[in-house]
Design a protein around this motif. Sequence first.
Motif, PDB file in Angstrom:
ATOM      1  N   LEU A  72       0.843  -1.464  -0.102  1.00 18.13           N
ATOM      2  CA  LEU A  72       0.099  -0.096   0.066  1.00 18.13           C
ATOM      3  C   LEU A  72       0.804   1.296  -0.048  1.00 18.13           C
ATOM      4  N   ALA A  73       1.955   1.254   0.684  1.00 20.17           N
ATOM      5  CA  ALA A  73       2.924   2.232   0.746  1.00 20.17           C
ATOM      6  C   ALA A  73       3.348   2.519  -0.731  1.00 20.17           C
ATOM      7  N   LEU A  74       3.770   1.515  -1.432  1.00 13.26           N
ATOM      8  CA  LEU A  74       4.306   1.687  -2.644  1.00 13.26           C
ATOM      9  C   LEU A  74       3.091   2.057  -3.747  1.00 13.26           C
ATOM     10  N   ARG A  75       2.048   1.629  -3.493  1.00  9.46           N
ATOM     11  CA  ARG A  75       0.758   2.008  -4.319  1.00  9.46           C
ATOM     12  C   ARG A  75       0.612   3.719  -4.243  1.00  9.46           C
ATOM     13  N   ALA A  76       0.887   4.039  -2.901  1.00 10.30           N
ATOM     14  CA  ALA A  76       0.627   5.600  -2.507  1.00 10.30           C
ATOM     15  C   ALA A  76       1.764   6.368  -3.058  1.00 10.30           C
ATOM     16  N   GLY A  77       2.810   5.746  -3.723  1.00 10.41           N
ATOM     17  CA  GLY A  77       3.635   6.596  -4.311  1.00 10.41           C
ATOM     18  C   GLY A  77       5.101   6.509  -3.826  1.00 10.41           C
ATOM     19  N   ALA A  78       5.331   5.654  -2.721  1.00  9.45           N
ATOM     20  CA  ALA A  78       6.736   5.511  -1.912  1.00  9.45           C
ATOM     21  C   ALA A  78       7.698   5.308  -2.970  1.00  9.45           C
ATOM     22  N   ASP A  79       8.817   5.831  -2.964  1.00  3.09           N
ATOM     23  CA  ASP A  79      10.199   5.647  -3.606  1.00  3.09           C
ATOM     24  C   ASP A  79      10.517   4.344  -2.845  1.00  3.09           C
ATOM     25  N   ILE A  80      10.652   3.277  -3.969  1.00  2.00           N
ATOM     26  CA  ILE A  80      11.173   1.929  -3.463  1.00  2.00           C
ATOM     27  C   ILE A  80      12.573   1.948  -2.808  1.00  2.00           C
ATOM     28  N   GLU A  81      13.388   3.059  -2.844  1.00  2.06           N
ATOM     29  CA  GLU A  81      14.832   3.042  -2.599  1.00  2.06           C
ATOM     30  C   GLU A  81      14.795   4.248  -1.348  1.00  2.06           C
ATOM     31  N   ALA A  82      13.725   4.443  -0.729  1.00  5.48           N
ATOM     32  CA  ALA A  82      13.752   5.440   0.309  1.00  5.48           C
ATOM     33  C   ALA A  82      14.486   4.964   1.473  1.00  5.48           C
ATOM     34  N   PRO A  95      16.900 -13.321  -7.393  1.00 13.62           N
ATOM     35  CA  PRO A  95      16.306 -12.741  -8.540  1.00 13.62           C
ATOM     36  C   PRO A  95      16.511 -11.364  -8.999  1.00 13.62           C
ATOM     37  N   ALA A  96      17.140 -10.529  -8.000  1.00 17.50           N
ATOM     38  CA  ALA A  96      17.536  -9.293  -8.330  1.00 17.50           C
ATOM     39  C   ALA A  96      18.979  -9.109  -8.868  1.00 17.50           C
ATOM     40  N   ASN A  97      19.769 -10.207  -8.640  1.00 19.32           N
ATOM     41  CA  ASN A  97      20.842 -10.303  -9.462  1.00 19.32           C
ATOM     42  C   ASN A  97      21.974  -9.371  -8.387  1.00 19.32           C
ATOM     43  N   PRO A  98      22.094  -9.796  -7.333  1.00 17.23           N
ATOM     44  CA  PRO A  98      22.805  -8.921  -6.309  1.00 17.23           C
ATOM     45  C   PRO A  98      24.340  -9.070  -6.724  1.00 17.23           C
ATOM     46  N   ASP A  99      25.123  -7.996  -6.492  1.00 17.35           N
ATOM     47  CA  ASP A  99      26.415  -7.887  -6.722  1.00 17.35           C
ATOM     48  C   ASP A  99      27.344  -8.606  -5.617  1.00 17.35           C
ATOM     49  N   LEU A 100      27.822  -9.728  -6.106  1.00 21.72           N
ATOM     50  CA  LEU A 100      28.215 -10.820  -5.229  1.00 21.72           C
ATOM     51  C   LEU A 100      29.904 -10.388  -4.568  1.00 21.72           C
ATOM     52  N   ALA A 152      10.487  -8.071  -6.623  1.00 24.23           N
ATOM     53  CA  ALA A 152       9.726  -8.081  -7.703  1.00 24.23           C
ATOM     54  C   ALA A 152       9.608  -6.628  -8.305  1.00 24.23           C
ATOM     55  N   LEU A 153       9.374  -5.640  -7.480  1.00 27.18           N
ATOM     56  CA  LEU A 153       9.163  -4.340  -8.095  1.00 27.18           C
ATOM     57  C   LEU A 153      10.322  -3.531  -8.254  1.00 27.18           C
ATOM     58  N   GLY A 154      11.441  -4.287  -8.073  1.00 26.04           N
ATOM     59  CA  GLY A 154      12.589  -3.509  -8.449  1.00 26.04           C
ATOM     60  C   GLY A 154      13.583  -3.159  -7.536  1.00 26.04           C
ATOM     61  N   ALA A 155      13.417  -3.280  -6.241  1.00 31.03           N
ATOM     62  CA  ALA A 155      14.295  -2.985  -5.315  1.00 31.03           C
ATOM     63  C   ALA A 155      15.689  -3.502  -5.399  1.00 31.03           C
ATOM     64  N   SER A 156      16.697  -2.565  -4.880  1.00 30.43           N
ATOM     65  CA  SER A 156      18.185  -2.903  -5.142  1.00 30.43           C
ATOM     66  C   SER A 156      18.747  -3.793  -4.047  1.00 30.43           C
ATOM     67  N   PRO A 157      19.244  -5.054  -4.412  1.00 26.92           N
ATOM     68  CA  PRO A 157      20.011  -5.600  -3.133  1.00 26.92           C
ATOM     69  C   PRO A 157      21.195  -5.121  -2.901  1.00 26.92           C
TER      70      PRO A 157
END
Length: 384
Positions: free
Chosen positions: A210-220, A279-284, A246-251
Motif C-alpha cells: 500500500l505504501a508503494l501504491r501510494a507513491g513511495a520511492d522503493i529506494e527511500a 532474482p534481483a541479481n545482487p553484486d556478489l 519483484a518491484l525492483g528494489a536494489s539488493p
Amino acid sequence: MSGPATKPSSTVQKPSAAEQARLDQQLRDAAWKNDVKAARTLIDRGADVNAKDSTMQSAYLIATSEGYLDLLRLTLAHGAEVNDKDSWNGTGLIRAAERGHHLVVGELVQAGVDKNHVNRIGYQALHEAVWLGRNSAAYVDTVRVLVGGGVELTRPSATERLTPLQMARSRGYDRLEAVLVKATEAKDVADPEAELLRAADAGDADRVALALRAGADIEAHDAAKRTALLLAATHDRVEVARLLVALGASPDALDDRHDTPWLVTGVTGSVAMLEALLPANPDLTIRNRFGGVSVIPASERGHVDYVRRVVRTGIDVNHVNDLGWTALLEAVVLGDGGKRHQEIVRILLDAGADPAIRDKNGVTPLEHARSRGFDAIVRILQAR
C-alpha cells in the motif's frame, strides 16, 4: 599527403523469409524449453522475440506465461512489445498473473505494461490471479505485487460481475481475501516513504504494498541509509523482500555501515532471504565494512545451510578481507571447531577454497586448526 584509406562499409545481409521463419520457430522452441543461452544466440542471428506462431505464441509471451524471468528479461532487452496480446487478447501480465508468477508480474509492471487491460473474456490481471489462481503463497505474492504496482482493485469481471475481492470470497480464498480487504479499505497514506520503512521493518507486506501504491520511492531510506529491502533482510522479513524485489528494489543499496541487503544475509544466514534476493541479481563482489563478501561472515558464524547454498552462486570462496582472512580461515580462526564449522570447512574445500592461502602473519588454516586443538578440522584439511 593522402589521408587513410576508406574502408568499404559492411552490410549485414538480412535472412530470407524462409530463414527468418526458421529462426523464429527455433526461438519459440528454445523459449518453451527455457533455454536462455540458445535463445540469445538465435536473437543474435536475427530471430524476432515478437514473432508469433499460428496459436499466437511468441518467445516473449511464452516467457510471461511460463514464468521464465531470465528469458523475459532477454526478450525485453531485445525489443519485446510489452503490450502484445495472445489469442485471448490478453497481455503478458494477465498470463503471468493467472499462473502466479509474481516476479514476472513485477518485471512487466516495471516495464510499463498496461496494468488494467481487459482480455476477451472480460478479465484483468487481478481477476485472473484470483479467479483462476489458488489460495497459495505464490498467488498472495502475485496479488501483493499487483496491488503495489497500482492496478485497479474494484472493477467487476465481465461474466461473473464480481470484483477481485468478491471473487476471493466466492472461492473461499481467505489469504487472498485478507490482502484485498486491506487494499480496498486502505485510507490515504500521509507519508508513503515513512510508512514503507515502518512496514518493512515490521514485516507487514500488505502495508508495504500500500505504501508503494501510494507513491513511495522503493529506494527511500532512513537516517542510517537503510532501505526497505535492507530492513527486511536484517529482520528476515522474507514476504516483504519478495514483494520489494519483484518491484525492483536494489539488493546492493549501501547503508552507513556499508551493509547491503545481500551482505546482511551472510550475517543472518537466512537461506530463504538469499533465495528471495537472487532474482534481483545482487553484486556478489560488494564488500562489507571489513572488506569481506557474504560467505565470510556466514562461515565464521557457522551458517552451514547458507554456506552450502551461497557457494553455488559463483561467489569467490577465496576472497581475502581486510583482516587478511578468507572464509576458510574465518571458519577455523573464529569458529568453535564443532560439527557446524567442520561441515563448513568441507563445503568450502569442495567449492574450491584454497587451504594454502595464509593470513597476514603467514599462518595457514591447518596451522590455526592445530594451534586451537581442532583435531577434526586438522584431519579434514590434511585429507585435501
